[in-house]
Scaffold this active site. Structure first.
Site, PDB file in Angstrom:
ATOM      1  CB  THR A   6      -0.937   0.028   1.237  1.00 18.93           C
ATOM      2  OG1 THR A   6      -1.773   1.191   1.174  1.00 18.93           O
ATOM      3  CG2 THR A   6      -0.167   0.047   2.543  1.00 18.93           C
ATOM      4  CG  ASN A   8      -3.824   5.087   3.270  1.00 13.59           C
ATOM      5  OD1 ASN A   8      -3.383   5.497   4.340  1.00 13.59           O
ATOM      6  ND2 ASN A   8      -5.067   5.286   2.878  1.00 13.59           N
ATOM      7  CD  GLU A  31      -6.678   1.102  -6.523  1.00  7.81           C
ATOM      8  OE1 GLU A  31      -7.677   1.816  -6.701  1.00  7.81           O
ATOM      9  OE2 GLU A  31      -6.239   0.791  -5.402  1.00  7.81           O
ATOM     10  CG  ASP A  60      -9.696  -1.070  -3.962  1.00  2.81           C
ATOM     11  OD1 ASP A  60      -9.258   0.064  -3.687  1.00  2.81           O
ATOM     12  OD2 ASP A  60     -10.373  -1.284  -4.980  1.00  2.81           O
ATOM     13  CB  SER A  61     -11.650   0.811   1.422  1.00  4.47           C
ATOM     14  OG  SER A  61     -10.913  -0.159   2.133  1.00  4.47           O
ATOM     15  CG  PHE A 135      -7.331   7.391   6.221  1.00  4.69           C
ATOM     16  CD1 PHE A 135      -7.357   6.419   7.200  1.00  4.69           C
ATOM     17  CD2 PHE A 135      -7.650   7.025   4.910  1.00  4.69           C
ATOM     18  CE1 PHE A 135      -7.693   5.106   6.903  1.00  4.69           C
ATOM     19  CE2 PHE A 135      -7.977   5.701   4.595  1.00  4.69           C
ATOM     20  CZ  PHE A 135      -8.004   4.753   5.593  1.00  4.69           C
ATOM     21  CE1 TYR A 137     -15.012  10.825   0.087  1.00  4.05           C
ATOM     22  CE2 TYR A 137     -13.937   8.683  -0.045  1.00  4.05           C
ATOM     23  CZ  TYR A 137     -14.397   9.816  -0.649  1.00  4.05           C
ATOM     24  OH  TYR A 137     -14.259   9.966  -2.014  1.00  4.05           O
ATOM     25  CG  ASP A 138     -11.988   7.742   8.889  1.00  7.86           C
ATOM     26  OD1 ASP A 138     -12.797   6.934   8.392  1.00  7.86           O
ATOM     27  OD2 ASP A 138     -10.854   7.412   9.282  1.00  7.86           O
ATOM     28  NE  ARG A 164      -8.414  -0.339   5.731  1.00  4.30           N
ATOM     29  CZ  ARG A 164      -9.057   0.825   5.562  1.00  4.30           C
ATOM     30  NH1 ARG A 164      -9.353   1.587   6.587  1.00  4.30           N
ATOM     31  NH2 ARG A 164      -9.399   1.229   4.351  1.00  4.30           N
TER      32      ARG A 164
HETATM   33  P1  IMP Z   1      -8.502   3.060  -1.621  1.00  5.54           P
HETATM   34  O1  IMP Z   1      -8.886   1.798  -0.923  1.00  5.54           O
HETATM   35  O2  IMP Z   1      -7.110   3.473  -1.234  1.00  5.54           O
HETATM   36  O3  IMP Z   1      -8.723   3.002  -3.105  1.00  5.54           O
HETATM   37  O4  IMP Z   1      -9.429   4.164  -1.000  1.00  5.54           O
HETATM   38  C1  IMP Z   1     -10.437   4.838  -1.684  1.00  5.54           C
HETATM   39  C2  IMP Z   1     -10.733   6.151  -1.025  1.00  5.54           C
HETATM   40  O5  IMP Z   1     -11.493   5.901   0.154  1.00  5.54           O
HETATM   41  C3  IMP Z   1      -9.502   6.942  -0.600  1.00  5.54           C
HETATM   42  O6  IMP Z   1      -9.733   8.308  -0.866  1.00  5.54           O
HETATM   43  C4  IMP Z   1      -9.409   6.709   0.879  1.00  5.54           C
HETATM   44  O7  IMP Z   1      -8.902   7.868   1.540  1.00  5.54           O
HETATM   45  C5  IMP Z   1     -10.857   6.455   1.264  1.00  5.54           C
HETATM   46  N1  IMP Z   1     -10.910   5.487   2.349  1.00  5.54           N
HETATM   47  C6  IMP Z   1     -10.491   4.192   2.329  1.00  5.54           C
HETATM   48  N2  IMP Z   1     -10.675   3.626   3.524  1.00  5.54           N
HETATM   49  C7  IMP Z   1     -11.208   4.579   4.338  1.00  5.54           C
HETATM   50  C8  IMP Z   1     -11.593   4.596   5.709  1.00  5.54           C
HETATM   51  O8  IMP Z   1     -11.458   3.624   6.456  1.00  5.54           O
HETATM   52  N3  IMP Z   1     -12.100   5.754   6.149  1.00  5.54           N
HETATM   53  C9  IMP Z   1     -12.251   6.857   5.356  1.00  5.54           C
HETATM   54  N4  IMP Z   1     -11.893   6.909   4.086  1.00  5.54           N
HETATM   55  C10 IMP Z   1     -11.369   5.766   3.574  1.00  5.54           C
END
Ligand code: IMP
Length: 179
Positions: A6, A8, A31, A60-61, A135, A137-138, A164
């Site tokens: 990652t 992140n 991605e 991936d979230s 971080f 959208y928290d 997560r």
């Molecule tokens: P990715 O999984 O890194 O592609 O995340 C997609 C977007 O969702 C990114 O802008 C992340 O900052 C946001 N994101 C992923 N996981 C979280 C979380 O647990 N809380 C808030 N935002 C999240």
């Protein structure tokens, strides 16, 4: 030995609280544009399997907002970079149904086979940004049963209920089964 790939560090910090032995490899990987997180994860696992090999874990979230038909969903990273939390709040102005959920798909590649572990957390989009922890959208996400946003919680508290946290506990069980 597994490595979480990652770029992140915040994701790594959350996952490491549940699986302390996990190592991180800081690497940005492509991605694909797809309709589901699962498809994105499948592609990335195959790509990383070829590129760096070994046993790989990725996360991936996305944030899925009901009144916006699931937007930003698979576009969450791009939307966060472009319009951010303020942009989402603007899109939600005047909308009563604020239900949303976070979804994490953790991808695991072991001996050339791919597995996926999913975690979902339901909640609502807040009326304004609140809190400084976490971080992404928290600050605008209030999980079901709470009145604080994820950004107003400690990492441990977020982990107990988050998308997560749920996917990571499945990952811990999966690792212990194959170890
Ligand atoms: P990715 O999984 O890194 O592609 O995340 C997609 C977007 O969702 C990114 O802008 C992340 O900052 C946001 N994101 C992923 N996981 C979280 C979380 O647990 N809380 C808030 N935002 C999240």
């Amino acid at each position: 030995m597994f490595k979480l790939v990652t770029h992140n560090i915040k994701k790594y910090e959350e996952i490491k609280k549940i699986i302390p032995s996990l190592e991180m490899v800081e690497l940005e990987y492509p991605e694909i544009q797809a309709d589901t997180l699962e498809e994105v994860v499948e592609f990335s696992l195959n790509y990383l399997g070829e590129k760096i090999g070994g046993n790989i874990i990725i996360d991936d979230s996305g944030l899925f907002i009901e009144a916006l038909n699931g937007f930003p969903g698979v576009y969450s990273a791009y939307v966060f970079k472009t319009i951010g939390n303020k942009g989402i709040l603007r899109l939600m102005e005047g909308i009563k149904n604020r239900r949303a959920y976070f979804k994490t798909v953790i991808g695991v590649r072991v001996d050339g086979y791919n597995y996926k572990l999913v975690g979902i957390c339901h909640g609502e989009i807040a009326m304004s940004e609140r809190g400084t922890n976490g971080f992404g959208y928290d600050p605008i996400f209030v999980p079901e049963g709470y009145d604080r946003t994820f950004a107003e919680m400690s990492t441990d508290e977020k982990n107990r209920i988050s998308h997560r946290g749920k996917a990571t506990r499945k990952l811990a069980a999966f690792i212990s089964r194959i170890a």
